[in-house]
Scaffold this motif. Structure first.
Motif, PDB file in Angstrom:
ATOM      1  N   ILE A  75       0.679  -1.262   0.302  1.00  0.00           N
ATOM      2  CA  ILE A  75       0.529  -0.253   0.116  1.00  0.00           C
ATOM      3  C   ILE A  75       0.830   1.030   0.241  1.00  0.00           C
ATOM      4  CG2 ILE A  75       0.123  -0.121   2.223  1.00  0.00           C
ATOM      5  CD1 ILE A  75      -3.533   1.103   1.778  1.00  0.00           C
ATOM      6  N   SER A  76       2.197   0.802  -0.463  1.00  0.00           N
ATOM      7  CA  SER A  76       2.925   2.054  -0.299  1.00  0.00           C
ATOM      8  C   SER A  76       3.262   3.011  -1.494  1.00  0.00           C
ATOM      9  CB  SER A  76       4.251   1.035  -0.964  1.00  0.00           C
ATOM     10  OG  SER A  76       4.684   0.661  -2.072  1.00  0.00           O
ATOM     11  N   GLU A  77       2.545   2.725  -2.485  1.00  0.00           N
ATOM     12  CA  GLU A  77       1.721   3.543  -3.975  1.00  0.00           C
ATOM     13  C   GLU A  77       1.140   3.756  -4.582  1.00  0.00           C
ATOM     14  OE1 GLU A  77       3.860   1.875  -7.667  1.00  0.00           O
ATOM     15  OE2 GLU A  77       4.957   0.535  -5.700  1.00  0.00           O
ATOM     16  N   ASP A  78       0.388   4.489  -5.736  1.00  0.00           N
ATOM     17  CA  ASP A  78      -1.013   4.600  -5.970  1.00  0.00           C
ATOM     18  C   ASP A  78      -1.333   3.807  -7.131  1.00  0.00           C
ATOM     19  OD1 ASP A  78      -1.133   6.657  -4.502  1.00  0.00           O
ATOM     20  OD2 ASP A  78      -1.478   7.813  -5.890  1.00  0.00           O
ATOM     21  N   ALA A  79       0.195   2.802  -7.434  1.00  0.00           N
ATOM     22  CA  ALA A  79      -0.452   1.502  -8.120  1.00  0.00           C
ATOM     23  C   ALA A  79      -1.518   0.725  -7.301  1.00  0.00           C
ATOM     24  CB  ALA A  79       1.319   0.978  -9.187  1.00  0.00           C
ATOM     25  N   HIS A  80      -1.374   0.575  -5.784  1.00  0.00           N
ATOM     26  CA  HIS A  80      -1.930  -0.128  -4.988  1.00  0.00           C
ATOM     27  C   HIS A  80      -3.378  -0.400  -5.543  1.00  0.00           C
ATOM     28  CE1 HIS A  80       2.565  -0.815  -3.465  1.00  0.00           C
ATOM     29  NE2 HIS A  80       2.141  -2.007  -4.048  1.00  0.00           N
ATOM     30  N   LEU A  81      -3.527   1.022  -5.563  1.00  0.00           N
ATOM     31  CA  LEU A  81      -5.100   0.787  -5.071  1.00  0.00           C
ATOM     32  C   LEU A  81      -6.364   0.341  -5.796  1.00  0.00           C
ATOM     33  CD1 LEU A  81      -4.811   5.002  -5.331  1.00  0.00           C
ATOM     34  CD2 LEU A  81      -5.646   3.414  -3.398  1.00  0.00           C
ATOM     35  N   PRO A  82      -6.056  -0.312  -7.377  1.00  0.00           N
ATOM     36  CA  PRO A  82      -7.192  -0.918  -7.947  1.00  0.00           C
ATOM     37  C   PRO A  82      -7.603  -2.067  -7.102  1.00  0.00           C
ATOM     38  CG  PRO A  82      -5.454  -0.148  -9.968  1.00  0.00           C
ATOM     39  CD  PRO A  82      -5.331   0.958  -8.807  1.00  0.00           C
ATOM     40  N   ASP A  89     -14.937  -2.431  -1.960  1.00  0.00           N
ATOM     41  CA  ASP A  89     -15.909  -2.306  -2.337  1.00  0.00           C
ATOM     42  C   ASP A  89     -16.805  -3.970  -2.272  1.00  0.00           C
ATOM     43  OD1 ASP A  89     -15.659   0.030  -2.907  1.00  0.00           O
ATOM     44  OD2 ASP A  89     -14.747  -0.625  -5.707  1.00  0.00           O
ATOM     45  N   GLY A  90     -15.740  -4.998  -2.610  1.00  0.00           N
ATOM     46  CA  GLY A  90     -17.001  -6.011  -2.273  1.00  0.00           C
ATOM     47  C   GLY A  90     -16.799  -6.492  -0.627  1.00  0.00           C
ATOM     48  N   LEU A  91     -16.022  -6.136   0.631  1.00  0.00           N
ATOM     49  CA  LEU A  91     -16.097  -5.854   1.844  1.00  0.00           C
ATOM     50  C   LEU A  91     -18.180  -5.310   2.783  1.00  0.00           C
ATOM     51  CD1 LEU A  91     -13.263  -6.486   2.883  1.00  0.00           C
ATOM     52  CD2 LEU A  91     -14.475  -8.037   3.267  1.00  0.00           C
ATOM     53  N   ARG A  92     -17.407  -4.002   1.813  1.00  0.00           N
ATOM     54  CA  ARG A  92     -18.963  -3.342   2.222  1.00  0.00           C
ATOM     55  C   ARG A  92     -19.688  -4.111   1.776  1.00  0.00           C
ATOM     56  NH1 ARG A  92     -17.630   0.654  -0.974  1.00  0.00           N
ATOM     57  NH2 ARG A  92     -16.187   1.304   0.542  1.00  0.00           N
ATOM     58  N   ASP A  93     -20.373  -4.648   0.218  1.00  0.00           N
ATOM     59  CA  ASP A  93     -21.313  -5.004  -0.130  1.00  0.00           C
ATOM     60  C   ASP A  93     -21.574  -6.696   0.385  1.00  0.00           C
ATOM     61  OD1 ASP A  93     -21.326  -3.407  -2.193  1.00  0.00           O
ATOM     62  OD2 ASP A  93     -20.250  -4.739  -3.888  1.00  0.00           O
ATOM     63  N   ALA A  94     -20.514  -6.913   1.265  1.00  0.00           N
ATOM     64  CA  ALA A  94     -20.272  -8.115   2.371  1.00  0.00           C
ATOM     65  C   ALA A  94     -21.367  -8.235   3.672  1.00  0.00           C
ATOM     66  CB  ALA A  94     -19.128  -9.085   2.268  1.00  0.00           C
ATOM     67  N   GLY A  95     -21.347  -6.659   4.015  1.00  0.00           N
ATOM     68  CA  GLY A  95     -21.639  -5.870   5.423  1.00  0.00           C
ATOM     69  C   GLY A  95     -20.299  -6.422   6.676  1.00  0.00           C
ATOM     70  N   SER A  96     -19.402  -6.460   6.124  1.00  0.00           N
ATOM     71  CA  SER A  96     -18.412  -6.777   6.742  1.00  0.00           C
ATOM     72  C   SER A  96     -16.893  -5.245   6.680  1.00  0.00           C
ATOM     73  CB  SER A  96     -17.374  -8.158   6.373  1.00  0.00           C
ATOM     74  OG  SER A  96     -16.050  -7.899   6.974  1.00  0.00           O
ATOM     75  N   GLU A 152      -7.628   4.785   2.678  1.00  0.00           N
ATOM     76  CA  GLU A 152      -9.319   5.377   3.395  1.00  0.00           C
ATOM     77  C   GLU A 152      -9.905   5.975   1.587  1.00  0.00           C
ATOM     78  OE1 GLU A 152     -11.821   8.794   5.594  1.00  0.00           O
ATOM     79  OE2 GLU A 152      -9.137   9.390   4.642  1.00  0.00           O
ATOM     80  N   ARG A 153      -8.900   6.296   0.524  1.00  0.00           N
ATOM     81  CA  ARG A 153      -8.925   6.784  -0.717  1.00  0.00           C
ATOM     82  C   ARG A 153      -9.865   5.060  -1.521  1.00  0.00           C
ATOM     83  NH1 ARG A 153      -4.187   8.865  -3.507  1.00  0.00           N
ATOM     84  NH2 ARG A 153      -4.837   8.612  -5.047  1.00  0.00           N
ATOM     85  N   ALA A 154      -9.019   3.937  -1.193  1.00  0.00           N
ATOM     86  CA  ALA A 154      -9.604   3.086  -1.344  1.00  0.00           C
ATOM     87  C   ALA A 154     -10.727   2.326  -0.625  1.00  0.00           C
ATOM     88  CB  ALA A 154      -8.593   1.838  -1.249  1.00  0.00           C
ATOM     89  N   GLY A 155     -11.286   2.953   0.058  1.00  0.00           N
ATOM     90  CA  GLY A 155     -12.838   2.206   0.693  1.00  0.00           C
ATOM     91  C   GLY A 155     -13.387   1.553   1.505  1.00  0.00           C
ATOM     92  N   PHE A 156     -11.457   1.527   2.474  1.00  0.00           N
ATOM     93  CA  PHE A 156     -11.989   1.062   3.157  1.00  0.00           C
ATOM     94  C   PHE A 156     -11.699   1.472   4.246  1.00  0.00           C
ATOM     95  CE2 PHE A 156      -8.499  -1.692   1.621  1.00  0.00           C
ATOM     96  CZ  PHE A 156      -9.212  -2.875   1.432  1.00  0.00           C
ATOM     97  N   ASP A 157     -12.883   1.470   5.857  1.00  0.00           N
ATOM     98  CA  ASP A 157     -13.405   2.153   6.903  1.00  0.00           C
ATOM     99  C   ASP A 157     -12.303   2.516   7.949  1.00  0.00           C
ATOM    100  OD1 ASP A 157     -15.885   1.115   5.709  1.00  0.00           O
ATOM    101  OD2 ASP A 157     -14.841  -0.597   7.003  1.00  0.00           O
ATOM    102  N   GLY A 158     -10.493   1.468   7.907  1.00  0.00           N
ATOM    103  CA  GLY A 158     -10.201   1.440   8.718  1.00  0.00           C
ATOM    104  C   GLY A 158      -8.245   1.455   8.639  1.00  0.00           C
ATOM    105  N   VAL A 159      -7.287   1.608   9.180  1.00  0.00           N
ATOM    106  CA  VAL A 159      -6.390   1.115   9.598  1.00  0.00           C
ATOM    107  C   VAL A 159      -6.158   0.359  10.437  1.00  0.00           C
ATOM    108  CG1 VAL A 159      -5.455   1.849   7.213  1.00  0.00           C
ATOM    109  CG2 VAL A 159      -5.389   3.176   9.661  1.00  0.00           C
ATOM    110  N   GLN A 160      -4.734  -0.738  11.250  1.00  0.00           N
ATOM    111  CA  GLN A 160      -4.958  -0.939  12.196  1.00  0.00           C
ATOM    112  C   GLN A 160      -2.817  -0.749  11.876  1.00  0.00           C
ATOM    113  OE1 GLN A 160      -3.818  -5.261  13.021  1.00  0.00           O
ATOM    114  NE2 GLN A 160      -5.201  -4.433  14.898  1.00  0.00           N
ATOM    115  N   LEU A 161      -2.313   0.065  12.718  1.00  0.00           N
ATOM    116  CA  LEU A 161      -0.822  -0.232  12.416  1.00  0.00           C
ATOM    117  C   LEU A 161      -0.275  -1.466  12.686  1.00  0.00           C
ATOM    118  CD1 LEU A 161       0.020   3.656  14.067  1.00  0.00           C
ATOM    119  CD2 LEU A 161      -0.495   2.890  11.575  1.00  0.00           C
TER     120      LEU A 161
END
Length: 358
Positions: A75-82, A89-96, A152-161
């Protein structure tokens, strides 16, 4: 009594639909450039669709120098975003709820994979690692923040360090950290990079973004009393939505303790939490184990290896608290039937041969 099926509300980000979380499991299914593969997306979506309140990615490197193994998610560069966007998106649709674990391997990174110099808080001649400069420590904080913004730009709800298991942030907390530039010495100095990373992630993301930390509590140069003190401080400071303790076994005693001594978890369970939620991980692989873990008074329970062999373990445990979980060893075909890709099958079979038959 809190029930596993009870929703869990946080100060930031969406509520989790229940108290079961998927562990950030190394699976080596990402492409060499750190982008998500179809196999890794399929593996994670299967767990999200089958009941986990929160689904977390494997450790994702925030900088190329932190890459620790072939097939690691990046997740170190924008090439990882797609790929990350597709997964979110899939996890949001799954309700998780969805979280990316942010990681830097430190002296456990792999130069043959990353192509970068090995670095850590202090020089480690045995590993061939040099100490980060003060400016590089500050840039590492920026790397964690940039990665969180990307999540966050990818649509995740959060991060864990990822502050556990002897990787970079954990190395800063270790007694082996001999820095004298304010990022070592006493507990405040050793934890400075973590506090700065939490603050930087908060600054780089929106007001409704979930921020969390995973820590180890012993060994690895860590002092359990110090880790309990730090846990209490961080929970009181309010920058974290959750703190997860990686205990290896949620029922274990501290290293070297005599039989009958208080459990390792007992050093942490009664600490004031403020608005921070406390979770635990370590050998929870059945309904009874999950129920017992939650009954200690934590807020959520993380499931790891058992979720590899049983994609439905969350929904089965929620439906039946007596669900025994998967019986190891399992065959490679059982893993494949549970949406485990071939790279993950090979890694799991080689790393834990006692858990895989044939």
């Amino acid at each position: 009594m809190t029930d596993l099926s009870d929703p869990l509300v946080f100060s930031h980000g969406p509520a989790w639909r229940n108290r079961l979380a998927l562990a950030p499991l190394t699976n080596k299914q990402s492409h060499p450039d750190g982008t998500l593969s179809d196999d890794e997306i399929r593996w994670l979506l299967a767990r999200g669709r089958h009941g986990f309140g929160m689904t977390m990615t494997a450790a994702a490197y925030v900088a190329p120098a932190g890459k620790a193994w072939q097939g690691q998610l990046g997740i170190s560069e924008d090439a990882h975003l797609p790929g990350l966007t597709r997964l979110a998106d899939g996890l949001r649709d799954a309700g998780s709820a969805s979280i990316v674990q942010l990681h830097h391997g430190g002296t456990q990174a792999n130069p043959s994979v990353s192509g970068e110099e090995l670095v850590g808080p202090s020089a480690d001649p045995e590993r061939g690692a040099r100490a980060l400069t003060t400016d590089e420590v500050r840039r590492t904080v920026d790397d964690f923040a940039a990665a969180a913004a990307r999540a966050e730009r990818a649509g995740f709800d959060g991060v864990q360090l990822h502050g556990a298991h002897g990787y970079l942030l954990c190395e800063f907390l270790s007694s082996r950290n001999v820095r004298d530039d304010g990022y070592g010495g006493d507990l405040e100095g050793k934890a400075r990079i973590i506090r700065e990373s939490i603050a930087a992630v908060r600054e780089a993301t929106s007001s409704d973004f979930h921020v969390a930390l995973r820590i180890s509590t012993e060994r690895l140069g860590l002092d359990t009393d110090e880790m309990a003190e730090l846990s209490a401080q961080l929970m009181a400071e309010g920058g974290l939505d959750h703190l997860e303790l990686s205990l290896w076994d949620v029922t274990k005693l501290p290293e070297g303790a005599e039989p009958g001594a208080p459990s390792l978890l007992s050093h942490f369970i009664d600490l004031p939490r403020g608005s921070t939620r406390l979770g635990i991980a370590g050998k929870v692989g059945s309904g009874p184990a999950a129920v017992a873990a939650l009954a200690t008074g934590v807020d959520f329970v993380t499931i790891g290896r058992a979720a590899i062999a049983d994609q439905r373990i969350a929904e089965r445990t929620l439906a039946d608290p007596d669900y025994p979980g998967p019986a190891f060893p399992v065959t490679k075909d059982v893993l494949r039937d549970n949406c485990v890709g071939e790279a993950f099958v090979d890694y799991f079979s080689a790393g834990w041969p006692q858990l895989v038959a044939g």
